[in-house]
Design a protein around this motif. Structure first.
Motif, mmCIF file in Angstrom:
data_model
loop_
_atom_site.group_PDB
_atom_site.id
_atom_site.type_symbol
_atom_site.label_atom_id
_atom_site.label_comp_id
_atom_site.label_asym_id
_atom_site.label_seq_id
_atom_site.Cartn_x
_atom_site.Cartn_y
_atom_site.Cartn_z
ATOM 1 N N LEU A 14 8.372 1.216 4.294
ATOM 2 C CA LEU A 14 9.585 1.231 3.479
ATOM 3 C C LEU A 14 9.856 2.663 3.036
ATOM 4 O O LEU A 14 9.010 3.286 2.398
ATOM 5 N N PRO A 15 11.025 3.200 3.363
ATOM 6 C CA PRO A 15 11.326 4.580 2.978
ATOM 7 C C PRO A 15 11.467 4.707 1.465
ATOM 8 O O PRO A 15 11.728 3.718 0.766
ATOM 9 N N ALA A 16 11.301 5.911 0.966
ATOM 10 C CA ALA A 16 11.416 6.153 -0.473
ATOM 11 C C ALA A 16 12.777 5.728 -0.994
ATOM 12 O O ALA A 16 12.913 5.341 -2.155
ATOM 13 N N SER A 17 13.800 5.755 -0.146
ATOM 14 C CA SER A 17 15.149 5.378 -0.555
ATOM 15 C C SER A 17 15.393 3.865 -0.524
ATOM 16 O O SER A 17 16.480 3.410 -0.872
ATOM 17 N N PHE A 18 14.404 3.082 -0.105
ATOM 18 C CA PHE A 18 14.564 1.630 -0.036
ATOM 19 C C PHE A 18 14.871 1.082 -1.428
ATOM 20 O O PHE A 18 14.285 1.527 -2.393
ATOM 21 N N HIS A 38 0.855 -1.182 0.000
ATOM 22 C CA HIS A 38 0.000 0.000 0.000
ATOM 23 C C HIS A 38 0.894 1.236 0.000
ATOM 24 O O HIS A 38 2.100 1.138 0.206
ATOM 25 N N GLU A 39 0.277 2.383 -0.181
ATOM 26 C CA GLU A 39 1.017 3.635 -0.063
ATOM 27 C C GLU A 39 0.243 4.560 0.857
ATOM 28 O O GLU A 39 -0.987 4.647 0.786
ATOM 29 N N ALA A 56 5.855 3.479 1.137
ATOM 30 C CA ALA A 56 5.311 2.160 0.812
ATOM 31 C C ALA A 56 5.059 1.430 2.131
ATOM 32 O O ALA A 56 5.909 1.432 3.021
ATOM 33 N N ILE A 57 3.889 0.837 2.249
ATOM 34 C CA ILE A 57 3.504 0.090 3.442
ATOM 35 C C ILE A 57 3.349 -1.371 3.028
ATOM 36 O O ILE A 57 2.554 -1.686 2.148
ATOM 37 N N LEU A 58 4.112 -2.234 3.649
ATOM 38 C CA LEU A 58 4.070 -3.658 3.349
ATOM 39 C C LEU A 58 3.363 -4.377 4.479
ATOM 40 O O LEU A 58 3.730 -4.223 5.650
ATOM 41 N N LEU A 59 2.324 -5.147 4.140
ATOM 42 C CA LEU A 59 1.613 -5.972 5.119
ATOM 43 C C LEU A 59 1.916 -7.430 4.840
ATOM 44 O O LEU A 59 1.839 -7.875 3.697
ATOM 45 N N ILE A 60 2.254 -8.165 5.883
ATOM 46 C CA ILE A 60 2.459 -9.605 5.775
ATOM 47 C C ILE A 60 1.433 -10.254 6.685
ATOM 48 O O ILE A 60 1.550 -10.204 7.915
#
Length: 106
Positions: free
Chosen positions: A34-38, A4-5, A10-14
């Motif tokens: 997740l940072p934009a620089s990831f 998601h954003e 960025a948001i990661l769901l597990i």
């Protein structure tokens, strides 16, 4: 796994993440920002279901903050990886860090 954003991150769901013994639940959803620089920049901290506690109901160390993300309340774990190497660390190494920390049950 869902991506998601929100607020430019960025948001990661597990979903369906299995926890080791010592926690109030056996399965939770993990959330990473997740940072934009990831992947050059590392994820920092992680979140779980709001109602996760240690067995017996105690709040986990550095897990006392509740935050609203994606319209839902999440328990924030202010646990930080000690290092991050661009080019060799990735989401897998961050997930390994999270697994090690959750296995420490504190």
């Amino acid at each position: 796994v869902e991506l998601h954003e929100e607020q430019g991150m960025a948001i990661l769901l597990i979903r369906g993440y299995e926890l080791p013994p010592g926690w109030s639940k056996k399965i939770v959803t993990l959330l990473f920002k997740l940072p934009a620089s990831f992947p050059a920049g590392n994820p920092d901290m992680f979140w779980t279901d709001e109602d996760l506690t240690l067995t017996g109901g105690a709040v986990p160390k550095n897990g006392d903050q509740i935050e609203n993300i994606l319209g839902q309340r999440w328990r924030r774990f202010s646990w930080h990886p000690g290092s991050w190497t661009d080019g060799s660390d990735d989401i897998r190494s961050f997930l390994q860090f999270v697994a090690r920390r959750l296995a420490q049950v504190v």
